[in-house]
Design a protein around this motif. Sequence first.
Motif, short mmCIF file in Angstrom:
data_model
loop_
_atom_site.label_atom_id
_atom_site.label_comp_id
_atom_site.label_asym_id
_atom_site.label_seq_id
_atom_site.Cartn_x
_atom_site.Cartn_y
_atom_site.Cartn_z
N ALA A 94 0.83 -1.21 0.00
CA ALA A 94 0.00 0.00 0.00
C ALA A 94 0.87 1.26 0.00
O ALA A 94 0.57 2.23 -0.70
N ILE A 95 1.95 1.25 0.76
CA ILE A 95 2.87 2.40 0.78
C ILE A 95 3.53 2.58 -0.58
O ILE A 95 3.62 3.69 -1.11
N GLU A 96 3.98 1.46 -1.17
CA GLU A 96 4.61 1.54 -2.49
C GLU A 96 3.63 2.06 -3.53
O GLU A 96 4.00 2.88 -4.39
N ALA A 97 2.37 1.64 -3.48
CA ALA A 97 1.36 2.12 -4.43
C ALA A 97 1.11 3.62 -4.24
O ALA A 97 0.96 4.36 -5.22
N LEU A 98 1.08 4.07 -3.00
CA LEU A 98 0.91 5.51 -2.74
C LEU A 98 2.09 6.31 -3.29
O LEU A 98 1.90 7.38 -3.89
N LEU A 99 3.29 5.81 -3.11
CA LEU A 99 4.47 6.51 -3.61
C LEU A 99 4.44 6.59 -5.15
O LEU A 99 4.76 7.63 -5.72
N ARG A 100 4.06 5.51 -5.81
CA ARG A 100 3.97 5.53 -7.28
C ARG A 100 2.88 6.50 -7.73
O ARG A 100 3.05 7.25 -8.70
N ALA A 101 1.76 6.51 -7.04
CA ALA A 101 0.63 7.36 -7.43
C ALA A 101 0.90 8.83 -7.16
O ALA A 101 0.29 9.70 -7.80
N ALA A 102 1.80 9.14 -6.22
CA ALA A 102 2.06 10.54 -5.84
C ALA A 102 2.51 11.39 -7.01
O ALA A 102 2.23 12.58 -7.06
N ALA A 112 -7.95 9.85 -1.03
CA ALA A 112 -8.89 8.73 -1.04
C ALA A 112 -8.15 7.40 -0.89
O ALA A 112 -8.59 6.52 -0.15
N ARG A 113 -7.01 7.26 -1.59
CA ARG A 113 -6.20 6.05 -1.45
C ARG A 113 -5.70 5.89 -0.02
O ARG A 113 -5.73 4.78 0.54
N LEU A 114 -5.24 6.99 0.57
CA LEU A 114 -4.75 6.94 1.94
C LEU A 114 -5.86 6.56 2.91
O LEU A 114 -5.66 5.76 3.83
N ALA A 115 -7.06 7.09 2.69
CA ALA A 115 -8.19 6.77 3.55
C ALA A 115 -8.56 5.30 3.45
O ALA A 115 -8.97 4.69 4.44
N ARG A 116 -8.41 4.71 2.26
CA ARG A 116 -8.69 3.27 2.12
C ARG A 116 -7.62 2.44 2.83
O ARG A 116 -7.91 1.39 3.39
N ALA A 117 -6.38 2.91 2.81
CA ALA A 117 -5.28 2.17 3.43
C ALA A 117 -5.24 2.33 4.95
O ALA A 117 -4.86 1.42 5.66
N VAL A 118 -5.64 3.51 5.43
CA VAL A 118 -5.58 3.82 6.87
C VAL A 118 -6.98 4.26 7.31
O VAL A 118 -7.35 5.42 7.15
N PRO A 119 -7.77 3.34 7.86
CA PRO A 119 -9.16 3.67 8.22
C PRO A 119 -9.31 4.86 9.16
O PRO A 119 -10.30 5.57 9.11
N GLU A 120 -8.30 5.12 10.01
CA GLU A 120 -8.40 6.23 10.96
C GLU A 120 -8.16 7.59 10.32
O GLU A 120 -8.47 8.62 10.90
N TYR A 121 -7.59 7.61 9.11
CA TYR A 121 -7.30 8.88 8.43
C TYR A 121 -8.59 9.52 7.96
O TYR A 121 -9.42 8.89 7.32
N LYS A 122 -8.75 10.79 8.29
CA LYS A 122 -9.90 11.58 7.85
C LYS A 122 -9.37 12.79 7.10
O LYS A 122 -8.74 13.66 7.71
N PRO A 123 -9.60 12.85 5.78
CA PRO A 123 -9.15 14.03 5.04
C PRO A 123 -9.73 15.30 5.64
O PRO A 123 -10.81 15.28 6.23
#
Length: 142
Positions: A94-102, A112-123
């Motif tokens: 998930a971290i690698e996918a976020l880095l590629r997508a950045a 949205a990707r981060l929120a799917r990966a980390v349920p506690e994250y609220k944009p």
Amino acid sequence: CQLVLQAGAMGEGGEIFILDMGEPVKIADLARDIIKLSGLEPEEDIRIEYAGTRPGEKLFEELAVSGENAERTRHPKIYIGRGRATDARDVLPAIEALLRAADREAPGELKARLARAVPEYKPPGELPAPEPAAAPRDLAAV
């Protein structure tokens, strides 16, 4: 401060303590009380300035995040948090996918990707709005 000291005395090493601090306190009220306890008058002897929030500053605290268990201690306002177990083999892709997508995706999609990966994250758009604070008329808002 007392809860922090008491939790420290309970610690055996590696615990995550969750402290039930009670009702929220407005910092402006706390500042006025401290000034008065020092024998001075707010706004006459000491001016209070509102600096606003800094990037990333939390506007509220949660007692525990979802999915986390809290075990009671002998103190009614001190708990030991037990986070959910996460396997690094699940997190690293998930971290690698976020880095590629950045480099190629819009900020909204990354959030949205981060929120799917980390349920506690609220944009930021999903945080509850803070209560407006009435600033005294002659204080500087920075």
